[in-house]
Design a protein around this motif. Structure first.
Motif, short mmCIF file in Angstrom:
data_model
loop_
_atom_site.label_atom_id
_atom_site.label_comp_id
_atom_site.label_asym_id
_atom_site.label_seq_id
_atom_site.Cartn_x
_atom_site.Cartn_y
_atom_site.Cartn_z
N UNK A 1 -40.17 -17.38 57.30
CA UNK A 1 -41.43 -18.11 57.37
C UNK A 1 -41.11 -19.59 57.46
N UNK A 2 -41.69 -20.28 58.44
CA UNK A 2 -41.46 -21.72 58.58
C UNK A 2 -42.78 -22.46 58.44
N UNK A 3 -42.70 -23.66 57.85
CA UNK A 3 -43.90 -24.43 57.50
C UNK A 3 -43.73 -25.87 57.96
N UNK A 4 -44.69 -26.37 58.72
CA UNK A 4 -44.66 -27.76 59.20
C UNK A 4 -45.99 -28.44 58.86
N UNK A 5 -46.05 -29.14 57.73
CA UNK A 5 -47.31 -29.78 57.32
C UNK A 5 -47.58 -31.07 58.09
N UNK A 6 -48.81 -31.24 58.54
CA UNK A 6 -49.27 -32.49 59.14
C UNK A 6 -50.34 -33.10 58.28
N UNK A 7 -50.86 -34.23 58.69
CA UNK A 7 -51.83 -34.94 57.85
C UNK A 7 -53.10 -34.13 57.59
N UNK A 8 -53.59 -33.43 58.62
CA UNK A 8 -54.81 -32.62 58.43
C UNK A 8 -54.62 -31.19 58.91
N UNK A 9 -53.38 -30.74 58.99
CA UNK A 9 -53.12 -29.36 59.41
C UNK A 9 -51.81 -28.89 58.80
#
Length: 371
Positions: free
Chosen positions: A11-19
């Motif tokens: 599982x990979x996770x890439x957080x952005x400012x609003x996503x």
């Protein structure tokens, strides 16, 4: 029994400012890709970025549940690296020291700081590892590359490390060579532009893509005449935040043409907008100059020049840029940036024993285990 590389599930996770973008990979195959949108009003309720992690974690777990992906089937969780201490490139196992620095915002608060935290939180009760891969603070500069010309300022390494190293490895695989044995110039061209000189698997010189030097980009001013900038800062007409905004966010194409959309600029050029053509040509010109500078770092011995990022989709832009640099070395083009895949590949290299997991901030160990 040895588990085949293709069987590892990550599982990979890439957080952005609003996503929050997530992906589930079974080896090289993408099983699930999903972008979780977060309402600006909801995000604004949290005192800081770090306070969002439980909210985002719950959203991730709901998506996995909705798609019938059991946590028990995962071999690892990998998050986007944040603004940590300067470290060499590679895949790092998330540890307490990393969590402390991510929460404290060692180099600043950014949504990517949540990547390692979310990975660690999700794996807490699963007895599987959590990783980050090639964060933007990867620092492999040679000592001579750190010298700025003023003893008050040292050059910093802040660049698109994840995508630069991912496409460099991809190119190496395609030509049946080891990344560690190639001499490459990798140019990431997105909202910011960074040009890295890669020798022996290390980025020994690169322009600071955050708010430093190099070519101007769709949103950043890049290198500007220093004396004029000093005069501007002390003119009394601008506050610090105004000057910074003119350099980062409202510089480059935005400053000159009012847009960061390269497609829109190209449409304006086709319709006869001479100003748009001049500025767009100037951006290609400055990128070519930076690539030429990187070629001197490699002493002219360049195996390939790699162009990547969103701007690499522009056929005419790439043709114009390539015409200025192809005399240096062959040019390979990898449009866009697949960050989720790059994160997965980094985790799987460690799970498969192809690479050592690095322990933040600066140790390496062989990883043992896996489902």
């Amino acid at each position: 029994m040895t588990v085949q590389t293709t069987s590892y599930k990550v599982l990979v996770i890439n957080p952005g400012s609003t996503s929050t973008k997530i992906g589930v990979f079974q080896g090289a195959s993408l099983v699930l890709e999903h972008t979780i949108r977060h309402a600006t009003e909801r995000i604004a309720q949290f005192p800081s970025i770090i306070d969002q992690y439980n909210f985002r974690k719950d959203a991730i777990l709901k998506v996995l549940d909705d798609h019938k992906i059991a946590l028990s089937t995962l071999d690892a969780v990998c998050g986007r690296g944040g603004l940590l201490r300067p470290i060499e490139g590679g895949t790092y196992e998330v540890n307490d020291k990393m969590i402390d620095d991510l929460k404290a915002g060692y180099f600043g608060q950014h949504a990517s700081n949540l990547g390692g935290i979310l990975a660690r939180e999700i794996t807490a009760d699963l007895n599987i590892p959590s990783f980050i891969v090639d964060p933007v603070v990867v620092d492999e500069l040679s000592p001579i590359a750190r010298i700025s010309g003023s003893p008050l300022i040292q050059r910093k390494s802040i660049f698109h490390a994840l995508n630069q190293k991912a496409v460099a490895r991809r190119y190496a695989n395609e030509v049946n060579q080891s990344y560690d044995q190639l001499r490459l110039i990798v140019t990431h061209m997105g909202g910011g532009i960074t040009v890295g000189a890669h020798i022996g698997g290390k980025v020994v010189d690169v322009n600071n893509g955050l708010h430093g030097d190099g070519p101007f980009s769709p949103e950043r001013a890049g290198s500007v005449p220093i004396g004029d900038l000093v005069e501007l800062c002390f003119s009394g007409r601008y506050f610090r935040k105004d000057v910074m905004k003119s350099l980062v966010g409202e510089g480059g194409l935005v400053g000159y043409l009012g847009t960061n959309d390269a497609v829109q600029v190209e449409e304006r050029i086709v319709s006869g907008d001479e100003d748009a053509k001049l500025i767009y040509d100037a951006m290609a010109y400055q990128i070519a100059k930076e690539i030429g500078s990187a070629a001197t770092v490699l002493e002219g011995d360049v195996d390939a020049i790699i162009l990547t990022g969103g701007l690499a989709y522009g056929k005419e832009f790439i043709e114009q840029l390539s015409s200025k640099i192809s005399w240096i070395a062959d040019v390979a083009v990898y449009p866009g940036e697949d960050e989720l895949q790059a994160l997965s590949e980094g985790a799987i290299r460690v799970l498969a024993g192809e690479e050592l997991a690095k322990i933040y901030p600066n140790e390496t160990v062989a990883f043992k285990g896996g489902n």
